[in-house]
Design a protein around this motif. Sequence first.
Motif, mmCIF file in Angstrom:
data_model
loop_
_atom_site.group_PDB
_atom_site.id
_atom_site.type_symbol
_atom_site.label_atom_id
_atom_site.label_comp_id
_atom_site.label_asym_id
_atom_site.label_seq_id
_atom_site.Cartn_x
_atom_site.Cartn_y
_atom_site.Cartn_z
ATOM 1 N N LEU A 308 0.830 -1.199 0.000
ATOM 2 C CA LEU A 308 0.000 0.000 0.000
ATOM 3 C C LEU A 308 0.867 1.253 0.000
ATOM 4 C CD1 LEU A 308 -2.640 1.610 0.407
ATOM 5 C CD2 LEU A 308 -2.430 1.171 2.857
ATOM 6 N N SER A 309 1.923 1.253 0.798
ATOM 7 C CA SER A 309 2.799 2.416 0.862
ATOM 8 C C SER A 309 3.505 2.655 -0.465
ATOM 9 C CB SER A 309 3.835 2.216 1.978
ATOM 10 O OG SER A 309 4.712 3.312 2.057
ATOM 11 N N ALA A 310 3.853 1.566 -1.163
ATOM 12 C CA ALA A 310 4.531 1.717 -2.453
ATOM 13 C C ALA A 310 3.591 2.277 -3.512
ATOM 14 C CB ALA A 310 5.093 0.357 -2.900
ATOM 15 N N ARG A 311 2.310 1.910 -3.470
ATOM 16 C CA ARG A 311 1.347 2.381 -4.457
ATOM 17 C C ARG A 311 0.899 3.804 -4.189
ATOM 18 N NH1 ARG A 311 -3.663 -1.184 -4.823
ATOM 19 N NH2 ARG A 311 -4.111 0.417 -6.371
ATOM 20 N N SER A 312 0.877 4.208 -2.954
ATOM 21 C CA SER A 312 0.376 5.525 -2.601
ATOM 22 C C SER A 312 1.507 6.534 -2.589
ATOM 23 C CB SER A 312 -0.300 5.482 -1.227
ATOM 24 O OG SER A 312 -0.665 6.776 -0.820
ATOM 25 N N GLY A 313 1.160 7.802 -2.846
ATOM 26 C CA GLY A 313 2.141 8.866 -2.779
ATOM 27 C C GLY A 313 2.315 9.409 -1.377
ATOM 28 N N ILE A 314 1.699 8.789 -0.396
ATOM 29 C CA ILE A 314 1.732 9.263 0.986
ATOM 30 C C ILE A 314 2.492 8.271 1.850
ATOM 31 C CG2 ILE A 314 0.305 9.904 2.969
ATOM 32 C CD1 ILE A 314 -1.852 10.698 1.053
ATOM 33 N N HIS A 315 3.323 8.798 2.719
ATOM 34 C CA HIS A 315 4.111 7.937 3.607
ATOM 35 C C HIS A 315 3.182 7.125 4.499
ATOM 36 C CE1 HIS A 315 7.005 6.736 6.697
ATOM 37 N NE2 HIS A 315 7.937 6.996 5.794
ATOM 38 N N MET A 316 3.497 5.833 4.635
ATOM 39 C CA MET A 316 2.636 4.936 5.400
ATOM 40 C C MET A 316 2.556 5.344 6.863
ATOM 41 S SD MET A 316 0.699 2.495 4.653
ATOM 42 C CE MET A 316 -0.571 2.419 5.877
ATOM 43 N N GLY A 317 3.645 5.913 7.377
ATOM 44 C CA GLY A 317 3.621 6.360 8.765
ATOM 45 C C GLY A 317 2.602 7.455 8.992
ATOM 46 N N LEU A 318 2.453 8.354 8.015
ATOM 47 C CA LEU A 318 1.443 9.404 8.133
ATOM 48 C C LEU A 318 0.035 8.816 8.119
ATOM 49 C CD1 LEU A 318 2.870 12.237 5.827
ATOM 50 C CD2 LEU A 318 2.739 12.209 8.324
ATOM 51 N N VAL A 319 -0.174 7.799 7.280
ATOM 52 C CA VAL A 319 -1.498 7.168 7.218
ATOM 53 C C VAL A 319 -1.829 6.504 8.551
ATOM 54 C CG1 VAL A 319 -2.905 5.445 6.042
ATOM 55 C CG2 VAL A 319 -1.321 6.846 4.733
ATOM 56 N N LEU A 320 -0.877 5.754 9.104
ATOM 57 C CA LEU A 320 -1.109 5.109 10.403
ATOM 58 C C LEU A 320 -1.326 6.149 11.498
ATOM 59 C CD1 LEU A 320 1.555 2.241 10.244
ATOM 60 C CD2 LEU A 320 -0.909 2.066 9.898
ATOM 61 N N LEU A 321 -0.576 7.259 11.425
ATOM 62 C CA LEU A 321 -0.767 8.329 12.401
ATOM 63 C C LEU A 321 -2.159 8.947 12.257
ATOM 64 C CD1 LEU A 321 0.843 9.785 14.629
ATOM 65 C CD2 LEU A 321 1.474 11.501 12.916
ATOM 66 N N TYR A 323 -4.868 7.362 11.247
ATOM 67 C CA TYR A 323 -5.808 6.426 11.870
ATOM 68 C C TYR A 323 -5.813 6.589 13.390
ATOM 69 C CZ TYR A 323 -6.595 3.747 7.606
ATOM 70 O OH TYR A 323 -6.973 3.356 6.351
ATOM 71 N N PHE A 324 -4.629 6.634 13.973
ATOM 72 C CA PHE A 324 -4.521 6.655 15.427
ATOM 73 C C PHE A 324 -5.036 7.965 16.009
ATOM 74 C CE2 PHE A 324 -2.011 7.214 19.369
ATOM 75 C CZ PHE A 324 -2.447 6.090 20.045
ATOM 76 N N LEU A 325 -4.520 9.101 15.507
ATOM 77 C CA LEU A 325 -4.934 10.401 16.034
ATOM 78 C C LEU A 325 -6.392 10.699 15.695
ATOM 79 C CD1 LEU A 325 -1.804 12.645 15.324
ATOM 80 C CD2 LEU A 325 -2.553 11.667 17.494
ATOM 81 N N GLY A 326 -6.838 10.257 14.509
ATOM 82 C CA GLY A 326 -8.230 10.479 14.140
ATOM 83 C C GLY A 326 -9.186 9.797 15.100
ATOM 84 N N THR A 327 -8.854 8.581 15.489
ATOM 85 C CA THR A 327 -9.709 7.855 16.421
ATOM 86 C C THR A 327 -9.681 8.471 17.810
ATOM 87 O OG1 THR A 327 -9.250 5.834 15.181
ATOM 88 C CG2 THR A 327 -10.239 5.572 17.346
ATOM 89 N N LEU A 328 -8.486 8.901 18.257
ATOM 90 C CA LEU A 328 -8.389 9.532 19.563
ATOM 91 C C LEU A 328 -9.139 10.864 19.614
ATOM 92 C CD1 LEU A 328 -4.639 8.942 20.545
ATOM 93 C CD2 LEU A 328 -6.652 7.750 21.409
ATOM 94 N N ALA A 329 -9.070 11.627 18.527
ATOM 95 C CA ALA A 329 -9.647 12.971 18.519
ATOM 96 C C ALA A 329 -11.149 12.971 18.254
ATOM 97 C CB ALA A 329 -8.929 13.844 17.480
ATOM 98 N N PHE A 330 -11.612 12.094 17.356
ATOM 99 C CA PHE A 330 -12.997 12.174 16.896
ATOM 100 C C PHE A 330 -13.852 10.966 17.276
ATOM 101 C CE2 PHE A 330 -10.349 14.486 13.789
ATOM 102 C CZ PHE A 330 -10.853 15.763 13.990
#
Length: 363
Positions: A308-321, A323-330
């Motif tokens: 997934l990280s190779a196909r996407s133009g976005i760093h996988m760490g940002l995506v995981l972050l 998910y994590f921060l989104g769930t904590l915040a919202f």
Amino acid sequence: MGVFRGRDGKRLVWTILGLIIAALIGLALFRYVGTLLFAIFVYYATRPLYRWLDRYIDHPNVTTTITILFVIIPMVAIIGYAGIVALRELDQFLAASNLEAYRARFQPYLRLAHQGNIEQLLESFRSGTGSSITEVLRQGLPSAVQQVASIAGFVFSVLARLFLMLTILFYLLRDDHRLRQWFYDSIDHEQRIVDYANDVDDDLETVFVGNLAVILVAAIVAVATYYGLNFLASGGPVVGTPVLLSLLIGIGTLIPAVGMKIVYVPYGLLLLGLAVTTPTPLWHPIAFLILTFVVVDTVPDFFARSLLSARSGIHMGLVLLGYFLGTLAFGWYGLFLGPIVVVLATHFADKIFPDLMDDLFAN
């Protein structure tokens, strides 16, 4: 006196009207933001399937319906299968514990329900044990009515949200090209905005389809692992419901930080409790936890998310972050909102922010 007479005055009036309409729509959607975000997630996750079917089925309504059924039928099947397994496990738990008296009370109704004989089931409520239940209902009728009304309200709320989600999903799949064309025409095909919107759209599809791929890969690997473990085990299967547990493990991959551990760790502790209190071999829970962690949890997650990280133009760490921060915040819907915000912010920082800074310092 001429503030509303010139072109600027008309623009001000239309702008105020547009803001009022946008505020009303936003207020309505905010109350069901979780439903909206889940519909967006399912839309991006199933859009490749819709576009593939659209090549062979020359009818958008039929194509959209088939795509939605692809999501709904497995969901209903999993819920129904989980309910049946839960009844069986409850019956076995009551039989194996000191609650045999409670099992004896429920057994006639469970047996008749399994056989599907509704007439005998109703007759049993009218006589014998059923009469005592009827007497209890008569004595506590007001509270029972209140509980039924509360349950009915909850069921209606769930069905209403499900209908809203399916409606949004249906029209997103069928008419997304019209929405996209309206937006591009409205901005006069401003190239910078078009490029930004296209990049965001592509990466959201990649991220959400990747999540669906992780779910499927984890479930398939778990099924193969647990059937293999049951085949090698002596003295009975280690995993009693390998298909259901594998599906739940796949769904558990969506949960940030914890992931599928929220499913297999409690199950492993349950197996450990059975090994301590029953003749079940102690190596059953140990083998289950080790194989699940190494084969089911680590390997599919690493390779699937790396792809997934190779196909996407976005760093996988940002995506995981996200998910994590989104769930904590919202809350729970941050699971879907977090990645959307990450994708929007990443492409804004990459394409829009440098140009804004150039324009700012140029002036």
